[in-house]
Design an enzyme around this catalytic site. Structure first.
Site, PDB file in Angstrom:
ATOM      1  N   ASP A 138     -29.113  -3.819 -12.040  1.00  0.00           N
ATOM      2  CA  ASP A 138     -28.486  -4.836 -11.199  1.00  0.00           C
ATOM      3  C   ASP A 138     -26.988  -4.591 -11.048  1.00  0.00           C
ATOM      4  O   ASP A 138     -26.246  -5.507 -10.682  1.00  0.00           O
ATOM      5  CB  ASP A 138     -28.701  -6.228 -11.808  1.00  0.00           C
ATOM      6  CG  ASP A 138     -30.014  -6.850 -11.365  1.00  0.00           C
ATOM      7  OD1 ASP A 138     -30.732  -6.214 -10.573  1.00  0.00           O
ATOM      8  OD2 ASP A 138     -30.329  -7.964 -11.814  1.00  0.00           O
ATOM      9  N   ASP A 197     -32.541  -4.363 -24.344  1.00  0.00           N
ATOM     10  CA  ASP A 197     -31.278  -4.496 -23.627  1.00  0.00           C
ATOM     11  C   ASP A 197     -30.549  -3.154 -23.618  1.00  0.00           C
ATOM     12  O   ASP A 197     -30.890  -2.249 -24.375  1.00  0.00           O
ATOM     13  CB  ASP A 197     -30.410  -5.577 -24.266  1.00  0.00           C
ATOM     14  CG  ASP A 197     -30.880  -6.975 -23.900  1.00  0.00           C
ATOM     15  OD1 ASP A 197     -31.747  -7.089 -23.017  1.00  0.00           O
ATOM     16  OD2 ASP A 197     -30.388  -7.950 -24.500  1.00  0.00           O
ATOM     17  N   ASP A 199     -27.863  -1.977 -24.765  1.00  0.00           N
ATOM     18  CA  ASP A 199     -27.186  -1.443 -25.950  1.00  0.00           C
ATOM     19  C   ASP A 199     -28.133  -1.272 -27.130  1.00  0.00           C
ATOM     20  O   ASP A 199     -27.682  -1.040 -28.252  1.00  0.00           O
ATOM     21  CB  ASP A 199     -26.022  -2.348 -26.355  1.00  0.00           C
ATOM     22  CG  ASP A 199     -26.474  -3.765 -26.664  1.00  0.00           C
ATOM     23  OD1 ASP A 199     -27.321  -4.275 -25.925  1.00  0.00           O
ATOM     24  OD2 ASP A 199     -25.976  -4.368 -27.629  1.00  0.00           O
ATOM     25  N   ASP A 291     -35.636 -15.876 -22.241  1.00  0.00           N
ATOM     26  CA  ASP A 291     -36.509 -15.363 -23.294  1.00  0.00           C
ATOM     27  C   ASP A 291     -37.109 -16.497 -24.123  1.00  0.00           C
ATOM     28  O   ASP A 291     -38.302 -16.511 -24.416  1.00  0.00           O
ATOM     29  CB  ASP A 291     -35.747 -14.378 -24.184  1.00  0.00           C
ATOM     30  CG  ASP A 291     -34.354 -14.871 -24.543  1.00  0.00           C
ATOM     31  OD1 ASP A 291     -34.055 -16.065 -24.299  1.00  0.00           O
ATOM     32  OD2 ASP A 291     -33.554 -14.079 -25.062  1.00  0.00           O
TER      33      ASP A 291
END
Length: 578
Positions: A138, A197, A199, A291
């Site tokens: 995105d 994610d 990282d 989530d």
């Protein structure tokens, strides 16, 4: 003209002298003092006393919850009731039985870490034809978009089944990206989704250790792994975060999984059953905790969750105070807002037991997401300081010393190596409670422009301090190249650290923290010289902590390597990156 003007004061004085009523200023002062005393006795003191009683009640609630969580975890470890004992687990033996797995990596301008996450996902041990990696980008920075796309094509050329997906807008933020990612045709063949994610760096055997829980136990919807922090020793800010999150993972998640088969999904480092996601209604973007929203809806549909603490996924903690504040606002506002939207639905649900509903409504949401934030600030940073002004209000010793000490010690069990930092950690958590309670209140009232604001947590590429490991067997190698043979080393910083511009005066100082700090210190002075309740040591320390943060310095000591020497200093919050 001057003579007429001079006669006006004289005439006014003559009329005032002729008035039959005289103002007795001493009597007025006495009346005002009497009114203030009545208001103090009838309004202020009862209000403060009620606040103290409510705070004590919530403190006892929190203590009971912490004792229960720790007792469950100790029992699980003593009896060795790990997830492999509670559920069926056995390795997948034949290649023909490997299910199709989708690996999703949502990204947004992740310049510093995109190579790490993509490289770690491509190194997962799983038959190449039985899993597909989906990079959901995105990014709004065209340079970053090109870099991520080039990285995907580079792995694609090495035989990895990786897809680079973009969409025309950021509607729904992360939830919108994940929802859009499930609409592609190649996803229809997938049974499970592993989410990371940008990282996060899973170990190469992550799928081999998690997928069997889902394959052999059809009632399980989610397998959650533990987060491992690669930059926890960078500064006190990251050490404090490690202390809080280690307790969450080692105790709260473990207890929820062991007793209720439910806990809040952490949004990453987990594997979902796609049919469970669809059964729960799919991804929704009504809050900033998509989530947790999905996890609660799945639980209300009767699905079970399992937490496997032995599986650790490397990740990066926010190492700037600005990034940490944004993250904490989202983590405090989102759950409170979700609680407001689902509290009636939870109580009316017919598919789960009363015990599970009580846990979800009372323990998970009210105590964990509302009372914890409320009591930390209202009690320790307001009620106790203000109580020194009122001799009528006496807080019992167990409520001031014993219970808070036990709660703190129980939470510190998650990170024994940082036990010497407990006092500083408590002071810092109390300062952050001001920020969290404002976020929680705005979420409960669904008020303010930041309720549904999503600010991506800034990453500095600190996860590149460690190297993803590949220890897989030759039979299911995904690729035949080693990470050390790549043209770009994953362990090198990808971009130079950029020092932000010096911020303006009103941007640097946090006036709410300054105001609270000054008030607490004044209460400490009053206690030391007049009230003599003995709270002043705590009040001086806590007030100083608020002032330190309020003046634009976070209470962290930063360790900066210079060759073989280490310099120690305190940096302003607004100076940005380390």
């Amino acid at each position: 003209m001057d003579a007429a003007a001079a006669r006006v004061p004289a005439e006014a004085a003559r009329l005032w002298a002729e008035l039959p009523v005289r103002v007795d200023w001493a009597a007025v002062a006495a009346q005002c003092a009497w009114a203030a005393a009545r208001a103090r006795a009838l309004l202020v003191v009862p209000a403060v006393r009620l606040l103290v009683y409510l705070s004590l009640a919530m403190t006892v609630m929190i203590l009971v919850e912490k004792l229960f969580v720790c007792a469950v975890c100790l029992a699980v470890r003593a009896l060795r009731l790990g997830p492999d004992r509670r559920y069926r687990w056995e390795p997948i033996a034949a290649a023909a039985k490997y299910p199709m797995v989708l690996v999703q990596i949502p990204m947004y301008n992740e310049r510093e870490v995109y190579k790490l996450s993509i490289g770690a996902a491509c190194a997962l041990e799983w038959p190449a034809e039985r899993f597909v990696i989906q990079v959901l980008d995105d990014s709004t920075d065209p340079v970053v978009k090109d870099l991520v796309e080039m990285e995907c094509h580079r792995w694609m050329s090495k035989g990895v089944n990786i897809k680079y997906e973009v969409r025309g807008n950021r509607k729904g933020y992360k939830a919108g990206a994940l929802k859009e990612g499930l609409k592609h045709d190649y996803v229809k063949d997938c049974q499970y989704i592993a989410m990371f994610d940008a990282d996060f760096q899973p170990e190469s055997d992550f799928l081999l250790r998690t997928i069997p829980f889902l394959v052999h136990n059809p009632e399980i919807a989610l397998v959650q792994a533990r987060w491992k922090f690669v930059n926890s020793d960078e500064c006190l800010l990251t050490r404090f975060q490690e202390m809080s999150l280690d307790y969450h993972f080692k105790y709260e998640q473990e207890a929820g999984s062991s007793v209720y088969s439910f806990f809040g999904f952490n949004g990453t480092a987990g594997v979902w059953r796609i049919s469970a996601i669809n059964d729960a209604g799919g991804w929704k973007d009504r809050t900033t905790v998509e989530d947790m929203d999905l996890a609660v809806r799945a639980m209300l549909r009767g699905w079970k969750f399992v937490y496997v603490g032995d599986i650790k996924v490397k990740s990066e903690l926010p190492s700037t105070f600005k990034a940490y504040r944004f993250q904490q606002h989202r983590w405090s506002c989102g759950p409170a807002n979700l609680f407001k939207k689902m509290m009636v639905e939870i109580l009316e649900n017919k598919k789960v037991s009363l015990w599970s509903k009580i846990h979800l409504w009372y323990d998970f949401f009210f105590v964990g997401k509302v009372a914890a934030h409320t009591v930390t600030f209202i009690y320790y940073c307001f009620a106790i300081p203000v109580s020194v002004m009122f001799p009528e209000i006496q807080i019992p010793l167990w409520g001031v010393v014993y219970i808070p000490t036990v709660i703190t010690l129980l939470k510190a069990l998650g990170t024994p190596s940082s036990f010497h930092l407990v006092i500083l950690w408590v002071l810092f958590e109390n300062v952050m409670s001001l920020h969290r309670i404002k976020a929680a209140v705005s979420g409960l009232l669904d008020a303010g422009g930041r309720v549904n604001e999503w600010v991506v947590t800034e990453k500095l590429g600190d996860a590149n301090k460690t190297k993803p490991s590949i220890n897989g067997s030759d039979s299911i190698k995904v690729i035949d190249v080693k990470l050390t043979e790549l043209d770009v080393k994953l362990t090198e910083p990808l971009v130079p650290k950029i020092v932000k511009r010096r911020t303006r005066f009103w941007e640097r100082y946090h006036f709410s923290e300054l105001s609270v700090g000054i008030c607490i210190i004044l209460c400490g002075c009053y206690d030391m010289f007049y009230a003599k309740k003995g709270y002043y040591i705590f009040l001086f320390l806590q007030g100083t902590a608020f002032l330190v943060v309020g003046f634009g310095y976070d209470p962290t000591i930063l360790y900066c390597q210079e060759g073989h020497r280490y310099s120690i200093g305190i940096l302003p919050i607004s100076h940005g990156q380390i």
